[in-house]
Scaffold this motif. Structure first.
Motif, PDB file in Angstrom:
ATOM      1  N   GLN A  78      11.387 -36.071   3.474  1.00 59.77           N
ATOM      2  CA  GLN A  78      12.555 -36.042   3.943  1.00 59.77           C
ATOM      3  C   GLN A  78      13.104 -34.980   4.730  1.00 59.77           C
ATOM      4  OE1 GLN A  78      14.249 -38.878   3.145  1.00 59.77           O
ATOM      5  NE2 GLN A  78      12.312 -39.404   2.709  1.00 59.77           N
ATOM      6  N   PRO A  79      14.190 -35.090   5.810  1.00 52.59           N
ATOM      7  CA  PRO A  79      14.436 -34.038   6.460  1.00 52.59           C
ATOM      8  C   PRO A  79      14.801 -32.337   5.675  1.00 52.59           C
ATOM      9  CG  PRO A  79      15.798 -35.858   7.052  1.00 52.59           C
ATOM     10  CD  PRO A  79      15.376 -35.952   5.781  1.00 52.59           C
ATOM     11  N   HIS A  80      15.440 -32.603   4.421  1.00 50.87           N
ATOM     12  CA  HIS A  80      15.589 -31.276   3.722  1.00 50.87           C
ATOM     13  C   HIS A  80      14.282 -30.800   2.911  1.00 50.87           C
ATOM     14  CE1 HIS A  80      16.018 -34.508   1.003  1.00 50.87           C
ATOM     15  NE2 HIS A  80      15.667 -33.856  -0.031  1.00 50.87           N
ATOM     16  N   ASP A  81      13.340 -31.493   2.747  1.00 49.99           N
ATOM     17  CA  ASP A  81      12.166 -31.105   1.963  1.00 49.99           C
ATOM     18  C   ASP A  81      11.392 -29.824   2.681  1.00 49.99           C
ATOM     19  OD1 ASP A  81      12.365 -32.975   0.066  1.00 49.99           O
ATOM     20  OD2 ASP A  81      11.200 -34.468   1.125  1.00 49.99           O
ATOM     21  N   THR A  82      10.960 -29.144   1.901  1.00 47.68           N
ATOM     22  CA  THR A  82      10.057 -28.127   2.299  1.00 47.68           C
ATOM     23  C   THR A  82       8.738 -28.268   1.436  1.00 47.68           C
ATOM     24  OG1 THR A  82      10.532 -26.610   0.413  1.00 47.68           O
ATOM     25  CG2 THR A  82      11.863 -26.341   2.489  1.00 47.68           C
ATOM     26  N   PRO A  83       7.313 -27.793   2.086  1.00 45.48           N
ATOM     27  CA  PRO A  83       6.381 -27.869   1.327  1.00 45.48           C
ATOM     28  C   PRO A  83       6.447 -27.461  -0.476  1.00 45.48           C
ATOM     29  CG  PRO A  83       6.002 -27.018   3.356  1.00 45.48           C
ATOM     30  CD  PRO A  83       7.165 -27.069   3.246  1.00 45.48           C
ATOM     31  N   ARG A  84       7.046 -26.367  -0.478  1.00 44.42           N
ATOM     32  CA  ARG A  84       7.145 -26.023  -1.748  1.00 44.42           C
ATOM     33  C   ARG A  84       7.990 -26.738  -2.608  1.00 44.42           C
ATOM     34  NH1 ARG A  84       5.573 -21.801  -4.181  1.00 44.42           N
ATOM     35  NH2 ARG A  84       5.058 -20.548  -2.469  1.00 44.42           N
ATOM     36  N   ALA A  85       9.001 -27.430  -2.221  1.00 45.27           N
ATOM     37  CA  ALA A  85       9.858 -28.376  -2.970  1.00 45.27           C
ATOM     38  C   ALA A  85       9.286 -29.367  -3.366  1.00 45.27           C
ATOM     39  CB  ALA A  85      11.374 -28.579  -2.134  1.00 45.27           C
ATOM     40  N   VAL A  86       8.595 -29.906  -2.188  1.00 42.62           N
ATOM     41  CA  VAL A  86       7.677 -31.293  -2.602  1.00 42.62           C
ATOM     42  C   VAL A  86       6.600 -31.091  -3.783  1.00 42.62           C
ATOM     43  CG1 VAL A  86       6.033 -33.021  -1.603  1.00 42.62           C
ATOM     44  CG2 VAL A  86       8.221 -32.434  -0.177  1.00 42.62           C
ATOM     45  N   ALA A  87       6.026 -30.007  -3.477  1.00 41.39           N
ATOM     46  CA  ALA A  87       5.009 -29.891  -4.674  1.00 41.39           C
ATOM     47  C   ALA A  87       5.493 -29.600  -5.905  1.00 41.39           C
ATOM     48  CB  ALA A  87       4.327 -28.263  -3.991  1.00 41.39           C
ATOM     49  N   GLU A  88       6.626 -28.802  -6.100  1.00 43.82           N
ATOM     50  CA  GLU A  88       7.264 -28.826  -7.243  1.00 43.82           C
ATOM     51  C   GLU A  88       7.863 -29.940  -7.903  1.00 43.82           C
ATOM     52  OE1 GLU A  88      10.440 -25.656  -6.865  1.00 43.82           O
ATOM     53  OE2 GLU A  88       8.748 -24.168  -6.708  1.00 43.82           O
ATOM     54  N   ARG A  89       8.384 -31.018  -6.905  1.00 40.35           N
ATOM     55  CA  ARG A  89       8.860 -32.063  -7.603  1.00 40.35           C
ATOM     56  C   ARG A  89       7.646 -33.026  -8.057  1.00 40.35           C
ATOM     57  NH1 ARG A  89      11.239 -34.432  -2.566  1.00 40.35           N
ATOM     58  NH2 ARG A  89      12.535 -32.859  -2.912  1.00 40.35           N
ATOM     59  N   PHE A  90       6.627 -32.851  -7.476  1.00 40.12           N
ATOM     60  CA  PHE A  90       5.637 -33.715  -7.996  1.00 40.12           C
ATOM     61  C   PHE A  90       4.788 -32.954  -8.825  1.00 40.12           C
ATOM     62  CE2 PHE A  90       7.208 -35.972  -4.460  1.00 40.12           C
ATOM     63  CZ  PHE A  90       7.168 -37.215  -4.929  1.00 40.12           C
ATOM     64  N   GLY A  91       4.997 -31.815  -9.406  1.00 39.79           N
ATOM     65  CA  GLY A  91       4.152 -31.127 -10.466  1.00 39.79           C
ATOM     66  C   GLY A  91       2.910 -30.543 -10.065  1.00 39.79           C
TER      67      GLY A  91
END
Length: 134
Positions: A78-91
């Motif tokens: 998504q436009p607001h996503d960062t690699p770190r945020a995606v990694a954290e979201r998916f554990g």
């Protein structure tokens, strides 16, 4: 030496660039690989890997060289996503995220990302307190 004009015997060379298109979250089996070995490469277990590869009749099946296994789930960034945020979201820790998404940071961000097969780990990474659904 600075090239053919300053180094005797050196010929001009040509540089060729190649673009590879790699499918996200897929692993091509090499001869001798087992489900356990592939699962260990991606820090999951054979059961998670087997459950996401319905074409495998049994977890004990000999993997055929050249067979393609799903080793993660594709997430539309998504436009607001960062690699770190995606990694954290998916554990995922950043090491595993980089393993699943080796090109992130080289081509920029915005393409789909590969995330974990382990839904329990992903849910646990998002939940706080005593709530866990796995």
């Amino acid at each position: 030496c600075g090239g053919a004009d300053t180094c005797p015997g050196v010929r001009e060379s040509t540089v060729t660039c190649v673009t590879l298109h790699v499918n996200r979250c897929q692993f091509v089996v090499r001869a001798g690989h087992s489900l356990n070995e592939v699962a260990a490469m991606y820090r999951t277990d054979w059961l998670q890997l087997w459950s996401h590869n319905q074409h495998l009749d049994s977890p004990d099946v000999s993997l055929r060289a050249g067979a393609v296994l799903q080793v993660g789930r594709v997430y539309d960034v998504q436009p607001h996503d960062t690699p770190r945020a995606v990694a954290e979201r998916f554990g995922l820790d950043m090491g595993l995220f980089r393993l699943l998404n080796a090109d992130v940071g080289h081509d920029g961000w915005g393409q789909p990302a590969c995330t974990s097969l382990d839904a329990c780990r992903a849910l646990a990474g998002n939940l706080t307190g005593v709530y866990q659904w796995c």
